[in-house]
Scaffold this motif. Structure first.
Motif, PDB file in Angstrom:
ATOM      1  N   GLU A 155      43.833  63.744  80.231  1.00  0.00           N
ATOM      2  CA  GLU A 155      44.451  64.844  81.191  1.00  0.00           C
ATOM      3  C   GLU A 155      45.660  65.784  80.561  1.00  0.00           C
ATOM      4  OE1 GLU A 155      45.083  63.411  83.876  1.00  0.00           O
ATOM      5  OE2 GLU A 155      43.739  61.752  83.671  1.00  0.00           O
ATOM      6  N   THR A 156      45.798  65.857  79.535  1.00  0.00           N
ATOM      7  CA  THR A 156      46.480  67.325  79.522  1.00  0.00           C
ATOM      8  C   THR A 156      45.003  68.582  79.283  1.00  0.00           C
ATOM      9  OG1 THR A 156      47.880  66.733  77.047  1.00  0.00           O
ATOM     10  CG2 THR A 156      47.330  68.626  77.417  1.00  0.00           C
ATOM     11  N   LEU A 157      43.422  68.301  78.483  1.00  0.00           N
ATOM     12  CA  LEU A 157      43.053  69.246  78.941  1.00  0.00           C
ATOM     13  C   LEU A 157      41.836  69.716  80.439  1.00  0.00           C
ATOM     14  CD1 LEU A 157      40.724  67.801  75.542  1.00  0.00           C
ATOM     15  CD2 LEU A 157      42.228  69.966  75.785  1.00  0.00           C
ATOM     16  N   THR A 158      42.037  68.705  80.929  1.00  0.00           N
ATOM     17  CA  THR A 158      41.437  68.793  82.377  1.00  0.00           C
ATOM     18  C   THR A 158      43.025  69.632  83.043  1.00  0.00           C
ATOM     19  OG1 THR A 158      42.653  66.448  83.145  1.00  0.00           O
ATOM     20  CG2 THR A 158      40.386  66.483  82.304  1.00  0.00           C
ATOM     21  N   GLN A 159      44.468  69.405  82.580  1.00  0.00           N
ATOM     22  CA  GLN A 159      45.299  70.220  83.356  1.00  0.00           C
ATOM     23  C   GLN A 159      44.866  71.544  82.938  1.00  0.00           C
ATOM     24  OE1 GLN A 159      47.283  69.369  86.091  1.00  0.00           O
ATOM     25  NE2 GLN A 159      47.410  71.369  86.267  1.00  0.00           N
ATOM     26  N   LEU A 160      45.080  71.577  81.474  1.00  0.00           N
ATOM     27  CA  LEU A 160      44.845  73.289  81.254  1.00  0.00           C
ATOM     28  C   LEU A 160      43.691  74.078  81.673  1.00  0.00           C
ATOM     29  CD1 LEU A 160      46.448  74.547  78.362  1.00  0.00           C
ATOM     30  CD2 LEU A 160      44.166  74.141  77.146  1.00  0.00           C
ATOM     31  N   PHE A 161      42.579  73.477  82.065  1.00  0.00           N
ATOM     32  CA  PHE A 161      41.183  74.190  82.180  1.00  0.00           C
ATOM     33  C   PHE A 161      41.813  74.745  84.124  1.00  0.00           C
ATOM     34  CE2 PHE A 161      39.991  73.888  78.561  1.00  0.00           C
ATOM     35  CZ  PHE A 161      38.885  74.871  78.495  1.00  0.00           C
ATOM     36  N   ALA A 162      42.464  73.709  84.718  1.00  0.00           N
ATOM     37  CA  ALA A 162      43.114  73.876  86.063  1.00  0.00           C
ATOM     38  C   ALA A 162      43.924  74.642  86.094  1.00  0.00           C
ATOM     39  CB  ALA A 162      43.165  72.650  86.580  1.00  0.00           C
ATOM     40  N   ASP A 163      44.477  75.275  85.561  1.00  0.00           N
ATOM     41  CA  ASP A 163      45.747  75.650  85.276  1.00  0.00           C
ATOM     42  C   ASP A 163      44.692  77.176  85.206  1.00  0.00           C
ATOM     43  OD1 ASP A 163      47.595  74.388  85.574  1.00  0.00           O
ATOM     44  OD2 ASP A 163      47.948  74.183  83.706  1.00  0.00           O
ATOM     45  N   LYS A 164      44.068  77.408  84.565  1.00  0.00           N
ATOM     46  CA  LYS A 164      43.632  78.809  84.671  1.00  0.00           C
ATOM     47  C   LYS A 164      42.326  78.860  85.835  1.00  0.00           C
ATOM     48  CE  LYS A 164      43.337  77.987  78.996  1.00  0.00           C
ATOM     49  NZ  LYS A 164      43.774  78.443  79.275  1.00  0.00           N
ATOM     50  N   GLY A 165      42.024  77.765  86.774  1.00  0.00           N
ATOM     51  CA  GLY A 165      41.298  78.097  87.066  1.00  0.00           C
ATOM     52  C   GLY A 165      39.868  77.218  88.050  1.00  0.00           C
ATOM     53  N   PHE A 166      40.255  76.772  86.772  1.00  0.00           N
ATOM     54  CA  PHE A 166      38.287  75.754  86.352  1.00  0.00           C
ATOM     55  C   PHE A 166      38.721  74.136  87.055  1.00  0.00           C
ATOM     56  CE2 PHE A 166      38.357  78.518  82.868  1.00  0.00           C
ATOM     57  CZ  PHE A 166      37.176  79.490  83.519  1.00  0.00           C
ATOM     58  N   SER A 167      37.074  73.524  87.838  1.00  0.00           N
ATOM     59  CA  SER A 167      37.356  72.496  88.153  1.00  0.00           C
ATOM     60  C   SER A 167      36.866  71.445  87.437  1.00  0.00           C
ATOM     61  CB  SER A 167      36.228  72.215  89.493  1.00  0.00           C
ATOM     62  OG  SER A 167      34.977  72.642  88.768  1.00  0.00           O
ATOM     63  N   THR A 168      36.577  70.335  87.691  1.00  0.00           N
ATOM     64  CA  THR A 168      35.978  69.211  86.068  1.00  0.00           C
ATOM     65  C   THR A 168      34.508  69.604  86.345  1.00  0.00           C
ATOM     66  OG1 THR A 168      35.342  67.704  87.864  1.00  0.00           O
ATOM     67  CG2 THR A 168      37.610  67.779  86.690  1.00  0.00           C
ATOM     68  N   THR A 169      34.036  70.077  86.878  1.00  0.00           N
ATOM     69  CA  THR A 169      32.347  71.103  86.908  1.00  0.00           C
ATOM     70  C   THR A 169      32.112  71.918  85.928  1.00  0.00           C
ATOM     71  OG1 THR A 169      31.933  69.552  88.600  1.00  0.00           O
ATOM     72  CG2 THR A 169      29.964  70.900  87.654  1.00  0.00           C
TER      73      THR A 169
END
Length: 330
Positions: free
Chosen positions: A169-183
């Motif tokens: 959860e922490t890592l997916t949110q961290l990258f979402a905050d940079k504009g990156f999707s799970t893909t």
């Protein structure tokens, strides 16, 4: 009036849209970059440790951007060269693996800066040449024109490989905050195909995250699949759950079994974060499973995500003045 975070996301989204449509004339690329490309290709020959460090350095410099931090010029902590120019940023514990590489790259920049070469540009250019130096490495679009900053990027914007903050959860949110999707996240993780760790205390120094660390392939994903398929975990953890904070996961996820254990080739050690993100019942894990069977799919997604990583935090109107030097990376 937009909030700082809203304005930041708007600017980043605009830059991403511009990136996908950008078609600068490569003939406008300053001649000095041809010299730099030749220099770096020689220095990175065979996908050596300098090449690996250049890839990681480019990622760490750009990933200082987050929509959760204040907006400031030139890139809100993103791709601005601050990791090369700020001793404060470089001395953070998370940058420990790059502290020995920074003087080498700084010397390269000092060699060429009088010819109009920017620190931020050479960081991202070197990262893309590093990727290409690995056998089978793809070509990432490489634009030149960034503005430099010696202001340290906001702290806490980079992912942890082990311990607190390495959970899904922490890592997916961290990258979402940079504009990156799970893909995007699944694809960016694939750079670990050429990774070797020299500063993580949980695994041996120099341990690889892929059985073929000089070749850009999808063995990294296949190895992580083996972690979950073999379910070689501590009896207190289920294969589909996050690895416990602080656990030492080695040889395809089995704790402390050392090289030569079951599940794959000797000498491969996965990060706790990678085990957590590759859970097959998650969005990121599903994409990683897809990449395990499709090298073309991985490369396509990686080139797109890394091209945008190279521009993190830079406003679209600034990117519109960049020149395309991609042909020099090929």
């Amino acid at each position: 009036m937009r909030s700082a975070n809203t304005r930041s996301l708007f600017t980043l989204a605009s830059a991403f849209l511009f990136y996908t449509a950008h078609a600068s004339n490569s003939s406008a690329c300053p001649a000095v970059w041809s010299t730099i490309a030749k220099d770096l290709k020689s220095s990175f020959s065979g996908c050596n440790n300098n090449a690996r460090s250049a890839i990681r350095f480019a990622f760490h410099d750009a990933a200082g951007y987050s929509s959760k931090t204040p907006v400031y010029a030139p890139a809100s902590g993103g791709a601005d060269g601050s990791l090369l120019l700020s001793s404060e940023e470089l001395q953070r514990p998370i940058e420990n693996p790059l502290q020995s590489f920074q003087p080498w790259l700084l010397a390269k920049w000092n060699q060429y800066k009088d010819q109009g070469v920017g620190a931020a540009d050479i960081v991202q250019f070197a990262g893309n040449v590093g990727i290409r130096s690995c056998n089978g490495g793809p070509v990432v679009q490489t634009l030149i024109g960034r503005e430099d900053s010696s202001t340290p990027a906001p702290d806490g914007t980079l992912p942890n490989a082990f311990g607190p903050g390495s959970d899904y959860e922490t890592l997916t949110q961290l990258f979402a905050d940079k504009g990156f999707s799970t893909t995007d996240l699944a694809a960016l993780l694939g750079a670990h195909t050429c990774s070797q760790a020299f500063a993580a205390r949980q695994i041996p120094r120099g341990a690889a995250q892929d059985s073929t660390p000089t070749t850009w392939d999808n063995n990294y994903y296949q190895g992580l699949q083996a972690v979950h398929q073999n379910k070689k975990r501590d009896s207190n953890n289920d294969a589909d759950n996050d690895v416990a904070d602080g656990a030492t996961w080695s040889r395809f996820g089995r704790p402390d079994n050392g090289p030569g254990g079951p599940g794959g080739p000797p000498g491969v050690y996965h990060f706790q974060s990678d085990i957590n993100l590759s859970q097959p019942n998650t969005s990121v894990g599903s994409e990683m499973q897809r990449f395990a069977t499709s090298l073309d799919g991985f490369n396509s997604a990686f080139v797109d995500a890394m091209g945008r990583m190279n521009l993190l935090g830079i406003p679209a109107d600034v990117v519109s003045g960049f020149v395309d030097c991609t042909s020099l990376v090929e």
